[in-house]
Design an enzyme around this catalytic site. Structure first.
Site, short mmCIF file in Angstrom:
data_model
loop_
_atom_site.label_atom_id
_atom_site.label_comp_id
_atom_site.label_asym_id
_atom_site.label_seq_id
_atom_site.Cartn_x
_atom_site.Cartn_y
_atom_site.Cartn_z
N PHE A 132 38.82 -13.76 95.89
CA PHE A 132 39.71 -13.11 94.93
C PHE A 132 39.11 -11.80 94.45
O PHE A 132 38.03 -11.77 93.86
CB PHE A 132 40.00 -14.04 93.75
N GLU A 137 51.83 -1.03 98.50
CA GLU A 137 51.37 -2.32 97.98
C GLU A 137 49.85 -2.30 97.83
O GLU A 137 49.14 -1.59 98.56
CB GLU A 137 51.84 -3.43 98.94
N ASP A 138 49.36 -3.08 96.89
CA ASP A 138 47.91 -3.15 96.69
C ASP A 138 47.23 -4.04 97.72
O ASP A 138 46.24 -3.68 98.33
CB ASP A 138 47.57 -3.63 95.25
N LYS A 141 44.60 -9.09 103.46
CA LYS A 141 43.81 -10.32 103.49
C LYS A 141 44.54 -11.28 104.44
O LYS A 141 45.31 -12.13 104.01
CB LYS A 141 43.76 -10.89 102.06
N ASP A 162 44.62 -7.35 89.48
CA ASP A 162 44.27 -8.07 88.26
C ASP A 162 43.89 -9.52 88.50
O ASP A 162 44.22 -10.10 89.52
CB ASP A 162 45.47 -8.08 87.30
N GLU A 165 48.79 -10.80 101.07
CA GLU A 165 48.10 -12.05 101.32
C GLU A 165 48.99 -12.97 102.18
O GLU A 165 48.85 -13.00 103.38
CB GLU A 165 47.69 -12.71 100.01
N ARG A 175 42.40 -4.52 85.85
CA ARG A 175 43.09 -3.48 86.60
C ARG A 175 42.39 -2.12 86.45
O ARG A 175 42.50 -1.26 87.31
CB ARG A 175 44.54 -3.34 86.10
N LYS A 192 52.48 -4.40 89.21
CA LYS A 192 51.79 -3.28 88.61
C LYS A 192 50.57 -2.87 89.45
O LYS A 192 49.97 -1.83 89.23
CB LYS A 192 51.28 -3.67 87.20
#
Ligand code: IMP
Ligand code: MG
Length: 179
Positions: free
Chosen positions: A152, A99-100, A131, A159, A103, A165, A44
């Site tokens: 983080f 994509e957000d 990242k 989220d 990692e 979010r 999401k």
């Protein structure tokens, strides 16, 4: 009580995000003009980014969404479980995965393999955040909003335990809230 009380540092302000998304959109428009790509948002986390990004790409495109989760337990790493598949075909189409944050690279690696196997004409990735410090699998990412250090982050779709979010910017979550 405000969400900002849980943030130790703003990583990207709303203005920073707007500038980054505008630049990405202009580059993507130039690269995809005349190709009508399908932008595939990974649920999401990418929803806010997707919503803003497509408004900055001033040429024809379509959107679709996919939701995957990493297998845990017996399955080997690098595989993902499809929770929601694409609603349309990618056969012969130019696919841009939205994509957000990247990692380890596990999620994108699997999705790229899956979409390749369905005969897409091309597959590229746009991520708002990269990242690289925890990367395990190499992924070719054509469009990167910005690189961030370890830590983080939440907000703008990202989220922690399904929360934060809706924060309109991206911030570092106070470590005492997740460790
Ligand atoms: P990867 O498979 O390790 O590259 O996983 C990337 C996914 O992990 C992202 O799509 C996010 O859902 C999640 N993720 C990684 N880092 C963060 C973070 O700092 N905040 C929130 N979600 C994160
Ligand atoms: Mg994600």
């Amino acid at each position: 009580m405000s969400l900002k009380n849980d943030i130790s540092e703003v990583v990207l302000s709303e203005e920073d995000i707007d500038r980054i998304v505008t630049d990405l959109g202009e580059t993507i428009k130039k690269d995809y003009e005349g190709k009508t790509p399908i932008l595939v948002g990974l649920l999401k986390g990418s929803v806010l980014f997707m919503g803003d990004l497509i408004k900055k790409i001033d040429t024809h495109l379509e959107i679709d969404f996919m939701d995957v989760s990493s297998y845990v337990g017996t399955k080997s790493t690098g595989e993902v479980q499809i929770l929601k598949d694409l609603s349309g075909s990618v056969d012969g189409r130019h696919i841009l995965i939205v994509e957000d944050i990247i990692e380890t690279g596990t999620t994108l690696n699997s999705i790229i393999n899956l979409i390749k196997s369905r005969n897409a004409a091309s597959i590229e990735i746009v991520t708002l955040l990269d990242k690289p410090v925890n990367r395990k699998l190499h992924v070719d990412v054509k469009y990167i909003g910005t690189e961030i250090p370890d830590g983080f982050v939440v907000g703008y779709g990202l989220d922690f335990d399904e929360k934060y979010r809706n924060l309109p910017y991206i911030g570092l979550l106070k470590p005492e809230l997740y460790s």
